[in-house]
Write a protein that holds these residues in place. Structure first.
Motif, mmCIF file in Angstrom:
data_model
loop_
_atom_site.group_PDB
_atom_site.id
_atom_site.type_symbol
_atom_site.label_atom_id
_atom_site.label_comp_id
_atom_site.label_asym_id
_atom_site.label_seq_id
_atom_site.Cartn_x
_atom_site.Cartn_y
_atom_site.Cartn_z
ATOM 1 N N PRO A 235 -15.101 -3.986 10.895
ATOM 2 C CA PRO A 235 -14.860 -2.631 11.397
ATOM 3 C C PRO A 235 -13.449 -2.529 11.978
ATOM 4 N N PHE A 236 -12.764 -1.449 11.638
ATOM 5 C CA PHE A 236 -11.377 -1.205 12.049
ATOM 6 C C PHE A 236 -10.397 -2.164 11.368
ATOM 7 N N GLY A 237 -10.847 -2.799 10.269
ATOM 8 C CA GLY A 237 -9.947 -3.574 9.438
ATOM 9 C C GLY A 237 -9.171 -2.656 8.502
ATOM 10 N N PHE A 238 -8.133 -3.194 7.884
ATOM 11 C CA PHE A 238 -7.202 -2.383 7.101
ATOM 12 C C PHE A 238 -7.192 -2.801 5.634
ATOM 13 N N ILE A 239 -6.910 -1.820 4.770
ATOM 14 C CA ILE A 239 -6.738 -2.103 3.351
ATOM 15 C C ILE A 239 -5.481 -1.403 2.862
ATOM 16 N N GLY A 240 -4.700 -2.119 2.025
ATOM 17 C CA GLY A 240 -3.507 -1.548 1.425
ATOM 18 C C GLY A 240 -3.622 -1.532 -0.083
ATOM 19 N N LEU A 241 -3.349 -0.382 -0.691
ATOM 20 C CA LEU A 241 -3.431 -0.215 -2.142
ATOM 21 C C LEU A 241 -2.050 0.084 -2.712
ATOM 22 N N GLY A 242 -1.956 0.096 -4.040
ATOM 23 C CA GLY A 242 -0.706 0.439 -4.699
ATOM 24 C C GLY A 242 -0.432 1.932 -4.635
ATOM 25 N N ASN A 243 0.808 2.322 -4.902
ATOM 26 C CA ASN A 243 1.168 3.730 -4.690
ATOM 27 C C ASN A 243 0.552 4.682 -5.708
ATOM 28 N N LYS A 244 -0.044 4.160 -6.785
ATOM 29 C CA LYS A 244 -0.731 5.020 -7.746
ATOM 30 C C LYS A 244 -2.244 4.909 -7.617
ATOM 31 N N GLU A 245 -2.701 4.273 -6.550
ATOM 32 C CA GLU A 245 -4.136 4.030 -6.351
ATOM 33 C C GLU A 245 -4.652 4.820 -5.160
ATOM 34 N N SER A 246 -5.975 5.000 -5.105
ATOM 35 C CA SER A 246 -6.532 5.869 -4.078
ATOM 36 C C SER A 246 -7.983 5.509 -3.786
ATOM 37 N N LEU A 247 -8.444 5.932 -2.612
ATOM 38 C CA LEU A 247 -9.875 5.851 -2.290
ATOM 39 C C LEU A 247 -10.583 7.176 -2.573
ATOM 40 N N LEU A 248 -9.850 8.120 -3.144
ATOM 41 C CA LEU A 248 -10.301 9.504 -3.243
ATOM 42 C C LEU A 248 -11.666 9.650 -3.919
ATOM 43 N N PHE A 249 -11.917 8.906 -4.977
ATOM 44 C CA PHE A 249 -13.159 9.066 -5.727
ATOM 45 C C PHE A 249 -14.184 7.975 -5.409
ATOM 46 N N SER A 250 -13.908 7.209 -4.366
ATOM 47 C CA SER A 250 -14.834 6.149 -3.976
ATOM 48 C C SER A 250 -15.958 6.720 -3.113
ATOM 49 N N GLU A 258 -6.959 7.528 6.898
ATOM 50 C CA GLU A 258 -5.600 7.222 6.463
ATOM 51 C C GLU A 258 -4.754 6.755 7.644
ATOM 52 N N VAL A 259 -4.098 5.623 7.459
ATOM 53 C CA VAL A 259 -3.115 5.149 8.426
ATOM 54 C C VAL A 259 -1.722 5.603 7.989
ATOM 55 N N ASP A 260 -1.478 5.517 6.694
ATOM 56 C CA ASP A 260 -0.227 5.997 6.115
ATOM 57 C C ASP A 260 -0.551 6.527 4.725
ATOM 58 N N ARG A 261 -0.602 7.841 4.602
ATOM 59 C CA ARG A 261 -1.005 8.464 3.331
ATOM 60 C C ARG A 261 -0.069 8.095 2.198
ATOM 61 N N LYS A 262 1.248 8.146 2.465
ATOM 62 C CA LYS A 262 2.218 7.899 1.406
ATOM 63 C C LYS A 262 2.172 6.457 0.925
ATOM 64 N N GLU A 263 2.042 5.507 1.870
ATOM 65 C CA GLU A 263 2.064 4.085 1.509
ATOM 66 C C GLU A 263 0.678 3.516 1.219
ATOM 67 N N LYS A 264 -0.338 4.350 1.236
ATOM 68 C CA LYS A 264 -1.708 3.993 0.852
ATOM 69 C C LYS A 264 -2.287 2.858 1.721
ATOM 70 N N ILE A 265 -2.207 3.048 3.013
ATOM 71 C CA ILE A 265 -2.816 2.110 3.978
ATOM 72 C C ILE A 265 -3.953 2.856 4.681
ATOM 73 N N PHE A 266 -5.122 2.219 4.707
ATOM 74 C CA PHE A 266 -6.318 2.834 5.258
ATOM 75 C C PHE A 266 -6.986 1.878 6.246
ATOM 76 N N MET A 267 -7.775 2.469 7.173
ATOM 77 C CA MET A 267 -8.537 1.674 8.117
ATOM 78 C C MET A 267 -10.022 1.999 7.978
ATOM 79 N N ARG A 268 -10.839 0.944 7.933
ATOM 80 C CA ARG A 268 -12.286 1.137 7.914
ATOM 81 C C ARG A 268 -12.725 1.611 9.302
ATOM 82 N N THR A 269 -13.442 2.727 9.353
ATOM 83 C CA THR A 269 -13.820 3.313 10.639
ATOM 84 C C THR A 269 -15.239 2.941 11.072
ATOM 85 N N LYS A 270 -16.106 2.582 10.110
ATOM 86 C CA LYS A 270 -17.460 2.140 10.484
ATOM 87 C C LYS A 270 -18.108 1.428 9.326
#
Length: 270
Positions: A235-250, A258-270
Motif C-alpha cells: 500500500p502506497f507503493g509506486f509504479i512507473g510506466l513508459g510514456n505511451k503506457e497507461s492504467l486507463l483501461f485497467s 497519479e503522482v506525475d501524469r506526464k511521466e506516468k508515475i502512480f501510487m497504489r492507494t489501497k
C-alpha cells in the motif's frame, strides 16, 4: 505471409514445449519479428521454424533472443528519473528496507540507472533491486555490467538531464571499446528470469518500474500484468510506466492515484 491459424498453432506449441506464452502479445508486432527472424535465417515456412526450435533448445534460445525487444539506454526519458527524485525518493526514504522491481530490464541500463540514482540519494545500501526479463541472453549482459563506450555521450547527457549529482564517469571504467559499471552498484541487484505473461508475484515491493513493455501486449495481457503489479506493490507503493503506457483501461485503475501524469508515475492507494 503467416496465416492466423498457423500462427496460433505455432504459439501454442511454443507454450506447451517451453512454457513461453506469446499468445496475448500484440499480434502484428510478434508476426513482424517472427517474419524477420525467418528471413534472416532463410527459413521458408512457420512449420519449418517450428520443427527447428521445438526440437533444439539452443535454437529456441536464439529465437527468443531475436524476437524479444531489447531497446534500452541509461536514463531513457530523463525527466521520468528527475520526477522520481522529486516525487518518490523522499517517500521511499521513510522505509527501513526498500525493494524495487524492474520488470523487463533487458540488458540492464535501466537497472544501473536506478542503482546510481539510489546511491546518490543515500538509499542503495538498504535497497534490493530485483531485475527480471524473459530473455536470458539479455539478462546475462545485464549481469556482466558492460556497455559500449560509443553510448557514453548520450548516457552522460541523459544522466545530467535526469538530475545526476556527480560526474557520470565516476560510475564506470572504460576499457577498449567498452565500459564496465562499478561493481559496487551490482551488490544490491538480483537478476532473474521472469515471464510477465506466465509467472506470478514473488515479493512485495515499494517501487515497480515496467517501462515500454506493456506496449507489446494486447489489452487482456496488459490488464493481467497490471493486476500482477498491484498484487506485488505494498500500500502506497509506486509504479512507473513508459510514456505511451497507461492504467486507463485497467480494472485496478481506481486503486491508483497519479503522482506525475506526464511521466506516468502512480501510487497504489489501497
Amino acid at each position: 505471409m503467416i496465416a492466423n491459424e498457423e500462427y496460433r498453432q505455432f504459439l501454442e506449441s511454443v507454450r506447451f514445449v517451453y512454457g513461453y506464452d506469446f499468445t496475448e502479445y500484440a499480434e502484428a508486432s510478434v508476426i513482424r519479428r517472427i517474419s524477420a527472424f525467418m528471413d534472416s535465417n532463410k527459413i521458408a515456412s512457420l512449420q519449418d521454424l517450428g520443427k527447428m526450435i521445438l526440437k533444439d533448445e539452443t535454437e529456441f534460445e536464439h529465437f527468443i533472443q531475436e524476437i524479444t525487444v531489447n531497446v534500452t539506454e541509461m536514463y531513457r526519458d530523463p525527466l521520468f528519473y528527475k520526477s522520481l527524485r522529486k516525487n518518490v525518493v523522499s517517500r521511499l526514504a521513510t522505509y527501513p528496507f526498500i525493494k524495487v522491481w524492474i520488470a523487463g530490464c533487458s540488458t540492464g541500463e535501466e537497472v544501473y540507472s536506478m542503482a546510481i540514482l539510489f546511491r546518490e540519494e543515500g538509499l542503495l545500501e538498504r535497497t534490493v533491486i530485483y531485475a527480471t526479463d524473459i530473455n536470458q541472453d539479455a539478462l546475462q549482459k545485464a549481469r556482466d555490467g558492460i556497455s559500449s563506450i560509443s553510448n557514453m555521450k548520450t548516457y552522460t547527457e541523459n544522466y545530467l538531464k535526469a538530475g545526476g549529482k556527480n560526474s557520470f564517469s565516476d560510475y564506470y571504467k572504460a576499457k577498449y571499446n567498452s565500459v564496465m559499471w562499478d561493481k559496487s552498484l551490482r551488490q544490491n541487484i538480483v537478476f532473474s528470469v521472469h515471464n510477465l505473461a506466465m509467472d506470478r508475484s514473488f515479493n512485495e515491493f515499494q517501487l515497480i518500474l515496467c517501462r515500454n513493455v506493456l506496449i507489446y501486449f494486447n489489452q487482456s495481457l496488459q490488464n493481467k500484468v497490471i493486476n500482477l503489479f498491484y498484487e506485488s506493490l505494498c500500500p502506497f507503493g509506486f509504479i512507473g510506466l513508459g510514456n505511451k503506457e497507461s492504467l486507463l483501461f485497467s480494472e485496478k485503475q481506481k486503486y491508483f492515484e497519479e503522482v506525475d501524469r506526464k511521466e506516468k508515475i502512480f501510487m497504489r492507494t489501497k
